[in-house]
Design an enzyme around this catalytic site. Structure first.
Site, short mmCIF file in Angstrom:
data_model
loop_
_atom_site.label_atom_id
_atom_site.label_comp_id
_atom_site.label_asym_id
_atom_site.label_seq_id
_atom_site.Cartn_x
_atom_site.Cartn_y
_atom_site.Cartn_z
N GLY A 204 118.71 -54.59 116.15
CA GLY A 204 119.20 -54.83 114.74
C GLY A 204 118.35 -54.10 113.77
O GLY A 204 117.38 -53.63 114.02
N PRO A 206 116.05 -52.94 110.70
CA PRO A 206 114.45 -53.75 110.20
C PRO A 206 114.61 -54.89 109.37
O PRO A 206 115.53 -54.92 108.60
CB PRO A 206 114.00 -52.48 109.46
CG PRO A 206 114.82 -51.51 109.80
CD PRO A 206 116.37 -51.89 110.13
N GLY A 207 113.61 -55.83 109.54
CA GLY A 207 113.52 -56.80 108.64
C GLY A 207 114.44 -58.04 108.93
O GLY A 207 114.66 -58.71 108.03
N GLY A 209 114.29 -60.30 111.40
CA GLY A 209 113.68 -61.38 112.08
C GLY A 209 113.61 -61.34 113.67
O GLY A 209 113.33 -62.18 114.33
N THR A 211 110.82 -59.88 115.12
CA THR A 211 109.49 -60.21 115.83
C THR A 211 109.36 -61.81 115.35
O THR A 211 108.85 -62.61 116.21
CB THR A 211 108.55 -59.82 114.72
OG1 THR A 211 108.88 -58.27 114.58
CG2 THR A 211 107.20 -59.77 115.17
N GLU A 426 128.76 -47.08 81.50
CA GLU A 426 128.86 -48.46 82.14
C GLU A 426 130.06 -49.24 81.97
O GLU A 426 130.78 -49.84 82.81
CB GLU A 426 127.58 -49.45 82.05
CG GLU A 426 126.35 -48.66 82.19
CD GLU A 426 126.20 -48.41 83.67
OE1 GLU A 426 126.97 -48.89 84.45
OE2 GLU A 426 125.39 -47.34 84.09
N HIS A 429 133.03 -47.90 84.00
CA HIS A 429 133.05 -48.32 85.57
C HIS A 429 133.73 -49.58 85.36
O HIS A 429 134.38 -50.08 86.29
CB HIS A 429 131.60 -48.52 85.94
CG HIS A 429 130.79 -47.45 86.53
ND1 HIS A 429 131.21 -46.56 87.15
CD2 HIS A 429 129.44 -47.05 86.06
CE1 HIS A 429 130.54 -45.50 87.51
NE2 HIS A 429 129.38 -45.53 86.78
P1 ADP Z 1 111.92 -57.30 112.08
O1 ADP Z 1 110.94 -57.76 113.41
O2 ADP Z 1 113.24 -57.49 112.66
O3 ADP Z 1 111.73 -56.01 111.59
P2 ADP Z 1 110.46 -59.50 111.33
O4 ADP Z 1 110.78 -60.66 112.13
O5 ADP Z 1 109.28 -58.92 110.92
O6 ADP Z 1 111.53 -58.50 111.32
O7 ADP Z 1 110.74 -60.19 109.62
C1 ADP Z 1 110.06 -59.75 108.73
C2 ADP Z 1 109.97 -61.07 107.39
O8 ADP Z 1 111.21 -61.13 107.33
C3 ADP Z 1 109.61 -62.31 108.09
O9 ADP Z 1 108.12 -62.31 108.17
C4 ADP Z 1 110.19 -63.22 107.28
O10 ADP Z 1 109.43 -63.38 106.26
C5 ADP Z 1 111.50 -62.56 106.84
N1 ADP Z 1 112.67 -63.12 107.64
C6 ADP Z 1 113.48 -62.05 108.24
N2 ADP Z 1 114.30 -62.95 108.83
C7 ADP Z 1 114.44 -64.08 108.55
C8 ADP Z 1 115.07 -65.37 108.86
N3 ADP Z 1 116.25 -65.10 109.53
N4 ADP Z 1 114.56 -66.28 108.35
C9 ADP Z 1 113.56 -66.15 107.83
N5 ADP Z 1 112.81 -65.39 107.34
C10 ADP Z 1 113.09 -64.13 107.76
ZN ZN Z 2 127.56 -44.63 86.97
#
Ligand code: ADP
Ligand code: ZN
Length: 602
Positions: A204, A206-207, A209, A211, A426, A429
């Site tokens: 998926g 980045p960011g 969740g 990890t 603006e 738009h």
């Molecule tokens: P990935 O490993 O997919 O890049 P992480 O697990 O490191 O992402 O998530 C980074 C941060 O984003 C987490 O520490 C958390 O604070 C927030 N986060 C991401 N997804 C969620 C989720 N589903 N619920 C709560 N917090 C989330």
């Molecule tokens: Zn514009």
């Protein structure tokens, strides 16, 4: 995360330190302690004792004379004088000339002081320290001893992450719950003869969740959790990474059942192709990983979770059955997921009752979990800056804009004419968006410059998440994007650089319509471009001949041109409203979607 602990320093390190301290102690403290029992007497008394033949042993040093009485019960010392006959007289008195009187004076006490007691003290300190570490977090981590691998391990963490901490992502959680169940009751599975997949790949953007989910699996199943990043395997020297992999698996098998988490596995798991200059180290590491995964039986209880946001770049050997054969998608959160994530994170900050999480979730369409966490934190920071005790709805909305467009640029100096141009742009738009059915409602229009370089923007917010978009809707989007430039042309009869970003987006949409969505009449359903990475966006690769590319370019510009003309037509019919609204926005700087609609329809 404080439940993570780097492997402790190896045991011999502590032994070394202890020995060193012991030697210092003996060298510095011992003579002092021993000296204390030496009685200091004057030279005259020494001479008298010599005359009385009351001298046992004697040691003449350059700066002092140390001696005992005949019974060798007491030790004395005195300063030396220039006394040439001394040695003869001492000899006559029956003194024994022996060195090391102080050390030898009581062998038992000596050993006791210099070895037994210090060792005892170190032992006690050691006991105390290890007890303290055991207590922290209820036996959180275990030492890796002299392991070579950098994997961090934490065990049965009482403050560990649970599935309930991960908001949304229900499908991923359901999938992983099976693994937790297996780790709890492996017999249930063994009886039937089912074996768990050895490897599970979390894919998926980045960011989202990934990890967190892996940690939650360990937290829920109460098993040791090894975590290492793929990049940590890639070493300077060929063979080192492979050794690390071997080491990691050896430790994992010893600790089974357990979970091994490899983050960013694409760092080592990249497709081995016929590149001329292959990366030997990486390939060796990957080969070792493949071998190790084949090397253990399905039911040993070692489960490997790996995360990547570039699944398409992984080597097929890695994803074949028996290795990472299960793939768990961890997608960007939908509306409901975003709302849940916002609420989870909002629990950690103070918010007042005014926050409408559903609205914030709608405004942050396309944001990842990490970005949503960031939005909540930004809102809290903003509240602190304003001296308020809780974050409000306005804080949340502003922080979305900060995350989207950067901070407000308070001291950007625009001339009056520039500000007027931005206002018309603006409103252009907004009017084009409002006049086409099916466009997302306008939420907010602002002409406050942002640090990202945006001089203003029109924010549109969909009622719900969109999963498919029709051709007409795409065309309307392009028309809306051209609306800014169209307004400038209508009013000032000229063009400005302010539309660069609009042009970029409009072109991207039009190109995708032709090359990927099969929406051009000429080519039909043919893929003319491939996406480089599904989760990271960005590059696309041409899948057609150079002649076709020329035609694609022509069609793309035709699509944009048609929509631009549509926008010009809409604005020509709304000229009065355009002037009225632009003037209003110019004065107020920010207006809401409601204000805008009221004036447009009124
Ligand atoms: P990935 O490993 O997919 O890049 P992480 O697990 O490191 O992402 O998530 C980074 C941060 O984003 C987490 O520490 C958390 O604070 C927030 N986060 C991401 N997804 C969620 C989720 N589903 N619920 C709560 N917090 C989330
Ligand atoms: Zn514009």
């Amino acid at each position: 995360m404080h439940e993570v602990q780097k492997p402790k320093k190896p045991l011999y390190y502590y032994y070394g330190v202890a020995l060193l301290m012991l030697m210092c102690f003996n060298l510095l403290a011992m003579p002092y302690i021993a000296q204390k029992q030496v009685k200091n007497i004057d030279y005259g008394t020494f001479m008298t004792m010599t005359d009385n033949k009351d001298i046992g042993r004697v040691e003449i040093q350059s700066n002092q004379i140390i001696f005992t009485d005949k019974a060798e019960k007491n030790v004395y010392k005195t300063g030396p004088l220039n006394d040439p006959g001394l040695v003869v007289r001492l000899h006559d008195a029956g003194a024994k000339f022996e060195g090391q009187i102080i050390q030898q004076m009581s062998p038992l006490l000596n050993i006791l002081l210099s070895w037994v007691i210090p060792i005892g003290i170190f032992f006690l300190i050691g006991q105390y320290m290890s007890k303290k570490m055991m207590n922290r977090g209820g036996g959180n981590f275990m030492s890796f001893g002299m392991g070579k691998s950098d994997a961090k391990i934490y065990v049965k963490s009482s403050e560990g992450i649970k599935f309930s901490d991960v908001a949304g992502e229900d499908e991923a959680k359901d999938n992983l719950k099976e693994i937790v169940d297996y780790l709890h009751k492996p017999d249930k599975y063994k009886e039937i003869g089912a074996s768990m997949p050895k490897g599970v790949l979390l894919v998926g953007p980045p960011g989202t969740g990934k990890t967190m989910l892996a940690k939650a699996v360990a937290g829920e199943s109460n098993v040791p959790f090894f975590s290492i990043s793929g990049s940590e395997f890639v070493e300077m020297f060929v063979g080192m990474g492979a050794a690390k992999v071997r080491d990691l698996f050896k430790q994992a098998k010893e600790k089974a059942p357990c979970i091994v988490f490899i983050d960013e596995i694409d760092a080592i798991g990249q497709r081995r192709d016929s590149r001329v200059a292959g990366n030997d180290e990486r390939e060796q590491t990957l080969n070792q990983l493949l071998t190790e995964m084949d090397g253990f039986e399905g039911n040993t209880g070692v489960i490997i979770l790996a995360a990547t946001n570039r699944p398409e770049s992984l080597d097929p050997a890695l994803t074949r059955p028996g290795r990472f054969d299960r793939r768990v998608p961890v997608e960007l959160p939908d509306l409901k997921g975003r709302e849940a994530i916002l609420q989870v994170h909002a629990k950690r900050v103070k918010t007042d009752g005014s926050v409408d999480f559903n609205k914030i979730a709608r405004m942050s369409s396309g944001a990842s979990g990490a970005e949503l966490a960031n939005i909540v934190n930004e809102a809290a920071l903003r509240a602190v800056r304003a001296g308020r005790s809780a974050a409000t709805e306005a804080d949340m909305e502003e922080s979305i804009e900060v995350v989207i467009a950067g901070y407000q640029k308070k001291n950007a100096i625009l001339t009056e004419q520039e500000r007027r141009t931005v206002a018309y742009h603006e409103i252009g738009h907004a009017i084009v968006a409002a006049d086409q059915s099916g466009s997302a409602p306008v939420e907010k229009i602002t002409i406050i410059p942002r640090t990202s370089g945006a001089l203003g923007y029109t924010m549109q917010v969909e009622e719900n998440d969109r999963y498919i978009i029709t051709r007409e809707e795409l065309e309307n989007k392009i028309a809306t994007l051209t609306g800014g430039r169209a307004a400038e042309e209508t009013v000032f009869g000229t063009m400005s650089t302010g539309a660069a970003n609009d042009i970029e987006q409009a072109t991207k949409l039009a190109r995708a319509m032709v090359t990927r969505y099969g929406m051009s009449d000429e080519f039909g359903m043919v893929q003319l471009e491939a996406e480089g990475s599904r989760y990271l966006g960005g590059e696309t690769y041409a899948q057609c001949s150079p002649e076709t590319q020329t035609q694609i370019d022509r069609q793309v510009s035709a699509i944009v041109k048609a929509q631009h003309e549509k926008a010009l037509k809409i604005l020509a019919g709304r000229r009065e409203k355009l002037d009225e609204l632009a003037k209003y926005l110019y004065e107020k700087e920010t207006i809401t979607g409601e204000e805008f609609m009221k004036m447009l329809e009124g």
